[in-house]
Design an enzyme around this catalytic site. Structure first.
Site, PDB file in Angstrom:
ATOM      1  N   ASP A  10       0.777  -1.196   0.072  1.00  0.00           N
ATOM      2  CA  ASP A  10       0.051  -0.153  -0.067  1.00  0.00           C
ATOM      3  C   ASP A  10       0.786   1.151  -0.127  1.00  0.00           C
ATOM      4  O   ASP A  10       1.571   1.643   0.766  1.00  0.00           O
ATOM      5  CB  ASP A  10      -0.879   0.035   1.140  1.00  0.00           C
ATOM      6  CG  ASP A  10      -1.994   1.258   1.256  1.00  0.00           C
ATOM      7  OD1 ASP A  10      -1.928   2.133   0.430  1.00  0.00           O
ATOM      8  OD2 ASP A  10      -2.651   1.163   2.198  1.00  0.00           O
ATOM      9  N   GLY A  32      -8.706   4.571  -8.432  1.00  0.00           N
ATOM     10  CA  GLY A  32      -7.450   3.940  -8.189  1.00  0.00           C
ATOM     11  C   GLY A  32      -6.509   4.368  -7.133  1.00  0.00           C
ATOM     12  O   GLY A  32      -6.736   4.881  -6.019  1.00  0.00           O
ATOM     13  N   VAL A  33      -5.090   4.511  -7.860  1.00  0.00           N
ATOM     14  CA  VAL A  33      -4.158   5.079  -6.695  1.00  0.00           C
ATOM     15  C   VAL A  33      -4.203   6.476  -6.302  1.00  0.00           C
ATOM     16  O   VAL A  33      -4.198   6.867  -4.833  1.00  0.00           O
ATOM     17  CB  VAL A  33      -2.594   5.021  -7.406  1.00  0.00           C
ATOM     18  CG1 VAL A  33      -1.628   6.094  -6.681  1.00  0.00           C
ATOM     19  CG2 VAL A  33      -2.004   3.700  -7.675  1.00  0.00           C
ATOM     20  N   ASP A  34      -4.847   7.436  -7.206  1.00  0.00           N
ATOM     21  CA  ASP A  34      -5.338   8.622  -6.908  1.00  0.00           C
ATOM     22  C   ASP A  34      -6.179   8.682  -5.711  1.00  0.00           C
ATOM     23  O   ASP A  34      -6.156   9.585  -4.781  1.00  0.00           O
ATOM     24  CB  ASP A  34      -5.827   9.386  -8.273  1.00  0.00           C
ATOM     25  CG  ASP A  34      -5.945  10.821  -8.128  1.00  0.00           C
ATOM     26  OD1 ASP A  34      -5.353  11.587  -7.261  1.00  0.00           O
ATOM     27  OD2 ASP A  34      -6.665  11.496  -9.083  1.00  0.00           O
ATOM     28  N   SER A 121       0.172   5.480 -15.212  1.00  0.00           N
ATOM     29  CA  SER A 121      -0.848   5.225 -16.326  1.00  0.00           C
ATOM     30  C   SER A 121      -1.203   3.594 -16.635  1.00  0.00           C
ATOM     31  O   SER A 121      -1.726   3.171 -17.689  1.00  0.00           O
ATOM     32  CB  SER A 121      -0.169   5.559 -17.712  1.00  0.00           C
ATOM     33  OG  SER A 121      -0.277   7.158 -17.609  1.00  0.00           O
ATOM     34  N   GLY A 123      -2.999   1.777 -14.762  1.00  0.00           N
ATOM     35  CA  GLY A 123      -4.424   1.366 -14.374  1.00  0.00           C
ATOM     36  C   GLY A 123      -5.529   1.579 -15.387  1.00  0.00           C
ATOM     37  O   GLY A 123      -5.435   1.058 -16.707  1.00  0.00           O
ATOM     38  N   VAL A 124      -6.295   2.650 -15.007  1.00  0.00           N
ATOM     39  CA  VAL A 124      -7.447   2.922 -16.017  1.00  0.00           C
ATOM     40  C   VAL A 124      -7.076   3.408 -17.059  1.00  0.00           C
ATOM     41  O   VAL A 124      -7.652   3.406 -18.333  1.00  0.00           O
ATOM     42  CB  VAL A 124      -8.467   3.702 -15.271  1.00  0.00           C
ATOM     43  CG1 VAL A 124      -8.244   4.999 -15.050  1.00  0.00           C
ATOM     44  CG2 VAL A 124      -9.866   3.882 -16.044  1.00  0.00           C
ATOM     45  N   TYR A 125      -5.893   3.964 -17.302  1.00  0.00           N
ATOM     46  CA  TYR A 125      -5.159   4.671 -18.331  1.00  0.00           C
ATOM     47  C   TYR A 125      -4.589   3.489 -19.646  1.00  0.00           C
ATOM     48  O   TYR A 125      -4.403   4.079 -20.589  1.00  0.00           O
ATOM     49  CB  TYR A 125      -4.139   5.630 -18.153  1.00  0.00           C
ATOM     50  CG  TYR A 125      -4.722   6.785 -17.577  1.00  0.00           C
ATOM     51  CD1 TYR A 125      -6.174   7.049 -17.093  1.00  0.00           C
ATOM     52  CD2 TYR A 125      -3.929   8.079 -17.589  1.00  0.00           C
ATOM     53  CE1 TYR A 125      -6.539   8.365 -16.644  1.00  0.00           C
ATOM     54  CE2 TYR A 125      -4.295   9.365 -17.008  1.00  0.00           C
ATOM     55  CZ  TYR A 125      -5.567   9.433 -16.454  1.00  0.00           C
ATOM     56  OH  TYR A 125      -6.233  10.683 -16.211  1.00  0.00           O
TER      57      TYR A 125
END
Length: 174
Positions: A10, A32-34, A121, A123-125
């Site tokens: 984490d 996500g991470v953000d 970038s 993950g969802v990107y």
């Protein structure tokens, strides 16, 4: 090359000078991470992000980085960087490399030596993991950044294994 290490865990628990956030251009949290970083840091991080000047609604253009206080995290700073959306943004490899370089230069400007970094970038990107690893680790190992200690926090066995293979190739000089 021990200055670059790979971890599964984490990122929000890292005790470092700066935690790198895979942000979006408005820097007001996301998924996500953000989202995880914003939740862990608490409302102080959102307040700090709102203080970053915006141009046409953009606080941090793709390929650049911005720095804020870290709120409740165990870090002095959060460095927000925006990676490219794979298959959407033009020149994704250059933008991804720029995102890492901008992050590291900002860290050095603010006296940071220890960083916790996500796979920007990935993950969802939608950035392909192998290509992203080659870009991220290649930039991280550039001489300009040899005073930084970088811990990449990777989510899941698949991404960890890919990045471990790429890092081993760099260490072997291939």
């Amino acid at each position: 090359m021990t200055r670059v290490k790979l971890l599964q865990g984490d990122i929000t628990t890292a005790e470092v000078d700066a935690i790198v956030n895979a942000a979006n251009e408005v820097m007001l949290g996301g998924g996500g991470v953000d989202g995880a970083i914003h939740r862990a840091a608490g409302p102080a991080l959102l307040a700090a992000c709102r203080e970053v000047p915006q141009v046409s609604g953009v606080r941090c253009p793709t390929g650049e980085a911005r720095i804020t206080a870290a709120g409740a995290l165990k870090a002095r700073f959060v460095i927000h960087t925006v990676g490219p959306r794979y298959g959407i943004d033009a020149n994704p490899a250059q933008l991804l490399a720029d995102a890492y370089r901008s992050t590291y230069r900002l860290a050095l400007e603010h006296g940071c030596s220890r960083l916790a970094i996500p796979a920007i970038s990935c993950g969802v990107y939608g950035y392909p993991l192998d290509e992203a690893a080659r870009i991220a680790l290649g930039v991280s190992l550039e001489d300009e950044f040899n005073s930084l200690e970088m811990a990449f926090y990777l989510f899941g066995e698949e991404i960890y294994t890919i990045w471990e293979t790429v890092l081993a190739e760099y260490k072997a000089g291939t």
